[in-house]
Design an enzyme around this catalytic site. Structure first.
Site, mmCIF file in Angstrom:
data_model
loop_
_atom_site.group_PDB
_atom_site.id
_atom_site.type_symbol
_atom_site.label_atom_id
_atom_site.label_comp_id
_atom_site.label_asym_id
_atom_site.label_seq_id
_atom_site.Cartn_x
_atom_site.Cartn_y
_atom_site.Cartn_z
ATOM 1 N N TYR A 1 9.376 2.034 9.720
ATOM 2 C CA TYR A 1 9.484 3.089 8.719
ATOM 3 C C TYR A 1 10.956 3.455 8.576
ATOM 4 O O TYR A 1 11.660 3.629 9.579
ATOM 5 C CB TYR A 1 8.749 4.352 9.151
ATOM 6 C CG TYR A 1 7.247 4.309 9.081
ATOM 7 C CD1 TYR A 1 6.582 3.866 7.942
ATOM 8 C CD2 TYR A 1 6.487 4.759 10.144
ATOM 9 C CE1 TYR A 1 5.198 3.865 7.882
ATOM 10 C CE2 TYR A 1 5.100 4.763 10.094
ATOM 11 C CZ TYR A 1 4.465 4.308 8.955
ATOM 12 O OH TYR A 1 3.104 4.312 8.907
ATOM 13 N N HIS B 1 0.852 -1.191 0.000
ATOM 14 C CA HIS B 1 0.000 0.000 0.000
ATOM 15 C C HIS B 1 0.887 1.240 0.000
ATOM 16 O O HIS B 1 2.106 1.129 0.055
ATOM 17 C CB HIS B 1 -0.898 0.021 1.251
ATOM 18 C CG HIS B 1 -0.146 0.137 2.543
ATOM 19 N ND1 HIS B 1 0.245 -0.949 3.279
ATOM 20 C CD2 HIS B 1 0.307 1.217 3.228
ATOM 21 C CE1 HIS B 1 0.897 -0.547 4.364
ATOM 22 N NE2 HIS B 1 0.958 0.766 4.366
ATOM 23 N N HIS C 1 1.560 -0.731 14.855
ATOM 24 C CA HIS C 1 0.553 0.315 14.758
ATOM 25 C C HIS C 1 -0.706 -0.077 15.544
ATOM 26 O O HIS C 1 -1.099 -1.248 15.542
ATOM 27 C CB HIS C 1 0.095 0.503 13.306
ATOM 28 C CG HIS C 1 1.134 0.996 12.361
ATOM 29 N ND1 HIS C 1 1.882 2.120 12.575
ATOM 30 C CD2 HIS C 1 1.518 0.532 11.145
ATOM 31 C CE1 HIS C 1 2.680 2.323 11.535
ATOM 32 N NE2 HIS C 1 2.490 1.368 10.664
ATOM 33 N N HIS D 1 4.842 7.256 2.494
ATOM 34 C CA HIS D 1 5.621 6.036 2.295
ATOM 35 C C HIS D 1 4.940 5.079 1.337
ATOM 36 O O HIS D 1 3.717 5.075 1.213
ATOM 37 C CB HIS D 1 5.895 5.319 3.618
ATOM 38 C CG HIS D 1 4.685 4.700 4.266
ATOM 39 N ND1 HIS D 1 3.917 5.338 5.199
ATOM 40 C CD2 HIS D 1 4.112 3.480 4.117
ATOM 41 C CE1 HIS D 1 2.939 4.537 5.596
ATOM 42 N NE2 HIS D 1 3.017 3.403 4.958
ATOM 43 N N GLU E 1 8.121 1.390 4.102
ATOM 44 C CA GLU E 1 7.739 0.632 5.287
ATOM 45 C C GLU E 1 7.938 -0.846 5.022
ATOM 46 O O GLU E 1 7.644 -1.337 3.931
ATOM 47 C CB GLU E 1 6.256 0.892 5.622
ATOM 48 C CG GLU E 1 5.754 0.119 6.836
ATOM 49 C CD GLU E 1 4.288 0.390 7.159
ATOM 50 O OE1 GLU E 1 3.484 0.511 6.214
ATOM 51 O OE2 GLU E 1 3.950 0.501 8.346
ATOM 52 N N HIS F 1 -5.586 -2.176 4.409
ATOM 53 C CA HIS F 1 -5.622 -0.979 3.556
ATOM 54 C C HIS F 1 -4.852 -1.249 2.271
ATOM 55 O O HIS F 1 -3.886 -2.007 2.244
ATOM 56 C CB HIS F 1 -5.121 0.294 4.250
ATOM 57 C CG HIS F 1 -3.744 0.209 4.846
ATOM 58 N ND1 HIS F 1 -3.134 -0.937 5.236
ATOM 59 C CD2 HIS F 1 -2.849 1.193 5.129
ATOM 60 C CE1 HIS F 1 -1.938 -0.680 5.740
ATOM 61 N NE2 HIS F 1 -1.738 0.597 5.682
#
Lengths: 105, 309
Positions: free
Chosen positions: B257, B154, B248, B216, B267, B201
């Site tokens: 990151y 993503h 997260h 990112h 990431e 996501h």
């Protein structure tokens, strides 16, 4: 033989060899005068103005350093390698922020 | 759920300041597979387990950042339909001819109100992952080269007008909102996480005054152990690390990151919950954004909010 870098804004001084960027050497010594971002010349937060001293540079993004900037020693600290003792002042800031434009609605 | 419409993130094109340095980083440290170079000087990569010819393309430029981000759609009929839907919604579209990118079919390009250039395409040559389709082994030696993520997962993009971007993705492109962070006043979304399938996501956006910024591109790892191994490899190679290894709160994904040699953040990501389109959106208030970003440390890292390319 390391050179001495002076951050005029904070009075901080630290050692930096000609093989190390102004930013990397500062961060490695735990000092905080210059904002630390991507360390690759891309994000612009570590912008400084070199007031005195000799140095070499590596490529950095034109989004953050114009020809005029370059001519006046306004550079990204992560891409500046000292060739003598050097003094600088900090220009860059971590000032832009998430939701800055949404909060204004 | 039968996956139709937009299938997945398919490619990102990222600008680098020094091509040779970037190639060494992406090939030898991140461990992507170089699959080609074109007449424009672009270098094409894929993750070892991806089957399509390319997913991550770099070109040398005098500024860092993202050129465009592309999604693979089901087929050419879907591509035509989505193009007309975008036009009907009021967005201008452009057709990029097949072959402009190596091994890639015709692309439909449009610009979001956040300033980001998006693409849709239906065809990219399948080159495989080096493992036969009959009686396949679970992995090949390519998994041991560098960090070696398995796919482009993503991207998180920063720019203005996130509310308008949200509507385009949900009303035209068939995405749904998985999680969001509210603005401090609670009246708008500061950040949104959107899915087109059952991944937590496929793309995310955060409200930011400057248009078209890259926060990112994310690469998927197979395990938390592989994320920790990625951190070791980053340090061995003096890669500039931003945050992590940590987890997260938003998405529940495990993460590091870090930045490529030109200051483009990437990431290494693992996990995340598996949403369905009928699930209710999960909401984070701005004063809990710290847990959303870094759950163990409960810390709203300043660089997350301010450092982009």
């Amino acid at each position: 033989m390391p050179h001495t870098v002076s951050i005029e804004d904070t009075g901080e001084r630290y050692a930096c060899s000609s093989e190390e960027s102004l930013l990397t050497a500062m961060a490695r010594m735990g000092k905080r005068g210059i904002p630390v971002g991507c360390r690759g010349g891309g994000c612009g937060v570590c912008k400084v103005e070199v007031l005195a001293g000799d140095f070499e540079t590596r490529v950095m993004s034109r989004d953050h350093v114009s020809d005029d900037d370059r001519a006046h020693g306004r550079l990204l600290a992560c891409r500046v390698y000292p060739a003598s003792d050097l003094s600088l002042k900090v220009i860059g800031k971590l000032h832009k922020n998430v939701c800055g434009s949404a909060a204004g609605r | 759920m039968a996956l139709t419409g937009v299938l997945r993130p398919g490619h990102a094109q990222v600008r680098v300041l020094d091509l040779n340095e970037a190639v060494r980083f992406y090939r030898d440290v991140l461990g992507l597979v170089e699959t080609g170079r074109d007449a424009q000087g672009r270098v094409y990569f894929k993750c070892w387990d991806e089957r399509d010819h390319n997913s991550y393309v770099i070109r040398e430029s005098d500024r860092a950042g993202l050129d465009f981000f592309g999604f693979r759609v089901l087929d050419t009929a879907t591509l035509d339909k989505l193009e007309s839907d975008l036009q009907a919604y009021g967005l201008a579209t452009e057709r990029i001819p097949a072959g402009e990118m190596l091994a890639t079919g015709e692309r439909v390009r449009f610009t979001l109100p956040s300033g980001h250039v998006m693409e849709l395409y239906a065809e990219k040559d399948k080159v495989g992952n080096g493992i036969p389709l009959v009686n396949p082994a679970p992995w090949s030696k390519a998994r041991d080269n560098g960090i070696a993520p398995i796919r482009l997962d993503h991207a998180l993009l920063y720019g203005p007008n996130v509310a308008q971007v949200h509507k385009i993705f949900t009303e035209v492109l068939g995405f749904y909102l998985v999680e969001r962070v509210l603005t401090p006043d609670g009246n708008a979304n500061a950040a949104i996480w959107l899915s087109c399938g059952q991944k937590v996501h496929d793309i995310a956006f955060a409200e930011y005054p400057e248009p078209g910024k890259l926060h990112h591109c994310s690469f998927l790892m197979e395990s938390w152990d592989q994320v920790l191994r990625a951190g070791d490899i980053m340090s061995m190679n003096q890669v500039a690390v931003d945050i992590g290894p940590t987890r997260h709160g938003v998405t529940r994904g495990c993460t590091i990151y870090a930045w490529d040699p030109s200051g483009n953040r990437f990431e290494t990501f693992f996990g995340g919950h598996l949403p369905y389109p009928d699930y209710e959106t999960m909401t984070w208030t701005f004063d809990n954004f710290g847990q959303g970003l870094d759950y163990p440390q409960r810390k709203l890292h300043e660089t997350f909010l301010t450092v982009v390319s």
